[in-house]
Scaffold this motif. Sequence first.
Motif, short mmCIF file in Angstrom:
data_model
loop_
_atom_site.label_atom_id
_atom_site.label_comp_id
_atom_site.label_asym_id
_atom_site.label_seq_id
_atom_site.Cartn_x
_atom_site.Cartn_y
_atom_site.Cartn_z
N LEU A 144 -25.14 -24.63 21.86
CA LEU A 144 -25.04 -23.53 20.90
C LEU A 144 -25.82 -22.31 21.39
O LEU A 144 -25.38 -21.16 21.19
N ARG A 145 -26.99 -22.54 22.00
CA ARG A 145 -27.75 -21.39 22.52
C ARG A 145 -26.94 -20.64 23.59
O ARG A 145 -26.92 -19.41 23.64
N LYS A 146 -26.28 -21.45 24.46
CA LYS A 146 -25.46 -20.81 25.48
C LYS A 146 -24.33 -20.00 24.85
O LYS A 146 -24.03 -18.86 25.26
N GLU A 147 -23.69 -20.58 23.82
CA GLU A 147 -22.62 -19.83 23.13
C GLU A 147 -23.16 -18.58 22.47
O GLU A 147 -22.53 -17.51 22.50
N ILE A 148 -24.35 -18.71 21.83
CA ILE A 148 -24.95 -17.52 21.19
C ILE A 148 -25.24 -16.45 22.23
O ILE A 148 -25.01 -15.25 22.01
N GLN A 149 -25.80 -16.92 23.37
CA GLN A 149 -26.09 -15.92 24.42
C GLN A 149 -24.81 -15.23 24.91
O GLN A 149 -24.78 -14.02 25.13
N SER A 150 -23.73 -16.05 25.04
CA SER A 150 -22.46 -15.42 25.46
C SER A 150 -21.93 -14.44 24.42
O SER A 150 -21.44 -13.34 24.72
N LEU A 151 -22.05 -14.81 23.11
CA LEU A 151 -21.63 -13.92 22.02
C LEU A 151 -22.48 -12.65 21.99
O LEU A 151 -21.97 -11.54 21.73
N LEU A 152 -23.79 -12.83 22.19
CA LEU A 152 -24.66 -11.65 22.23
C LEU A 152 -24.27 -10.73 23.38
O LEU A 152 -24.29 -9.49 23.26
N GLY A 153 -23.89 -11.34 24.51
CA GLY A 153 -23.45 -10.52 25.64
C GLY A 153 -22.17 -9.77 25.32
O GLY A 153 -22.03 -8.57 25.64
N GLU A 154 -21.23 -10.46 24.68
CA GLU A 154 -20.00 -9.79 24.26
C GLU A 154 -20.29 -8.70 23.26
O GLU A 154 -19.67 -7.61 23.29
N LYS A 197 -16.78 -10.88 14.41
CA LYS A 197 -17.66 -11.49 15.38
C LYS A 197 -19.09 -11.58 14.86
O LYS A 197 -19.81 -12.55 15.11
N ALA A 198 -19.50 -10.52 14.10
CA ALA A 198 -20.85 -10.55 13.52
C ALA A 198 -20.98 -11.69 12.52
O ALA A 198 -22.00 -12.39 12.46
N GLN A 199 -19.93 -11.85 11.68
CA GLN A 199 -19.93 -12.96 10.74
C GLN A 199 -20.00 -14.30 11.50
O GLN A 199 -20.71 -15.24 11.09
N ALA A 200 -19.21 -14.35 12.62
CA ALA A 200 -19.25 -15.58 13.42
C ALA A 200 -20.65 -15.81 13.98
O ALA A 200 -21.16 -16.94 14.01
N LEU A 201 -21.28 -14.67 14.40
CA LEU A 201 -22.64 -14.80 14.91
C LEU A 201 -23.60 -15.26 13.82
O LEU A 201 -24.51 -16.08 14.06
N GLN A 202 -23.40 -14.71 12.57
CA GLN A 202 -24.26 -15.16 11.46
C GLN A 202 -24.06 -16.65 11.18
O GLN A 202 -25.03 -17.41 10.92
N ALA A 203 -22.76 -17.08 11.21
CA ALA A 203 -22.50 -18.51 10.99
C ALA A 203 -23.18 -19.35 12.07
O ALA A 203 -23.77 -20.41 11.81
N LYS A 204 -23.09 -18.87 13.34
CA LYS A 204 -23.74 -19.60 14.42
C LYS A 204 -25.25 -19.59 14.24
O LYS A 204 -25.93 -20.58 14.55
N ASP A 205 -25.81 -18.42 13.74
CA ASP A 205 -27.26 -18.39 13.47
C ASP A 205 -27.64 -19.42 12.42
O ASP A 205 -28.68 -20.10 12.52
N ARG A 206 -26.79 -19.52 11.38
CA ARG A 206 -27.09 -20.53 10.35
C ARG A 206 -27.03 -21.95 10.95
O ARG A 206 -27.86 -22.82 10.63
N VAL A 207 -25.99 -22.18 11.83
CA VAL A 207 -25.90 -23.50 12.48
C VAL A 207 -27.15 -23.77 13.31
O VAL A 207 -27.72 -24.86 13.32
N ILE A 208 -27.59 -22.69 14.03
CA ILE A 208 -28.80 -22.85 14.85
C ILE A 208 -30.01 -23.15 13.98
O ILE A 208 -30.86 -23.98 14.32
#
Length: 524
Positions: A144-154, A197-208
């Motif tokens: 998940l951290r790797k995915e978050i980092q990739s999303l942050l890069g995007e 994408k921001a919502q997806a990032l928030q969902a991923k933050d909640r998962v994290i």
Amino acid sequence: MTSAYILIVAVLVMGGVLATLGDRIGTRVGKARLSLFKLRPRNTATVVTIITGSLISASTLGILFGLSESLRDGVFQLDDILKKLREARREVDLVNKQKTQGEKELATAKSQQAQVEQRLAQTNRSFQQAQTQLKKVSNQASILRKEIQSLLGERQKLIQEKNQLSQEKAQALNEKAKIIEEKNIALEEKDKALEEKAQALQAKDRVIADISQREKLLTKEVDSLLGERQRLIQEQNQLIENKDRIISEIKERETILKEAIDQKENLLEEIEVKLTQKEIEINQRDRERQELEKQLAFIQQQVDILEQYYQDYQDLRQGNVALLRGQVLAFRVVRVVEPKVASVALDQLLRDANRTAIDIIQPSNSDPKEPLVQITENQANQFINEIKDGQDYVVRLLSAGNYVLGEKQIQVFADAVLNQVVFQSDDILSSTNIDPATMSDAQIQQRLDQLLTVSQFRARRAGILGKIQIGDGNAAPLVRFIEQVRKSNQPLDVTTVAGEETYTAGPLKIKLVAIKNGQVLFSN
């Protein structure tokens, strides 16, 4: 003696000290109004006084019985020794029970240790499972951290693109309105995409965050499992220590038990020795008592016989007594195979006795009309019941009193004795010593007469009821034996022995034997 005085003084001093101490303690307890076991102060003082008195008695007895072995032996003797034996056996049983209980406790400790080891193994398995699960969660968190980092890069790229588009929008405002509108539309669409994408990032933050929280919970669980493991290890160590302590206690108890058993065995050996000595003394006293009773009975019998002889002598002096009390009128050896034949044997015995009595009392009456001999019915029944068991009996009919010539009735009584072996061949009856060199012929004859009289007396006492004779009854061998004794001119031991195996019915054939230094010189 000095030790006894010291012991008495020590007992008196200790008794006085304990009495004084008990009185002081009772007085202080009474004054302080102390209470034991929820009792009233007065009762508490009484209890203290009782305990002190008990201590005085216990100390006195302890000193007396602990330091004076002779006093213990004098007080207890055999009964106390037996009581100690029973107490020793009970103590051995108690120690055995304690040993069994210790073994049970050891087995229980071993079972508890096995249970703890099982729980520890289960805890280790749970810990390993938690570690495995933690590794899985850690791997998921890394992904998940790797995915978050990739999303942050995007997102960063999108922001850069937005800025670039904004610049292009600012430059082309004046030139191309239509292009701006199209761009705005495109930007709106891109904004929507960015918001998604921001919502997806928030969902991923909640998962994290959830993963972090789960990681914290798992860490806490691992810590608790580690604490539980540490506690179980401590419990196992404690159980091992308890096990070692129990084993050491069991070894100590076994040592104490062995020493106690050795002491008890020594005590038992001493008691057995004392008991054996007591039994020997008792048996010796019983034999002495039985011998004295036999001697007394024999003396009483001889007194009765002498009294009877005296009475017979008086009767002989006063009149013509033809039949004496106890004189044998009939004598037989019978065996009754069938009980009904016993009465026939008694009738035959009565006929023999009747003929003998007629010959003695009425010698002139050759054909009496009525029987002269009579026996009571009870004596006859008793005699029949006694001889009907199929064994050989020596039966006799004896006169019940003294009777003179011409008596019309003679009362008799029956006697039955088992016909059994009394003497074996060469059994010694009596012996005496004769020295022909220093004794006259009359003294030698008198000594031999005494020897024969004593032999006859001992034979009668041993149970011989029949005839007693010298050899075959011929006087010639006896005369030759006396002549050989006179001519020997050396000290001899003359012994009378049984010539053959002899039963109660006799006859007993007495054999005279001359012995010198253990060797037989001659006999009759």
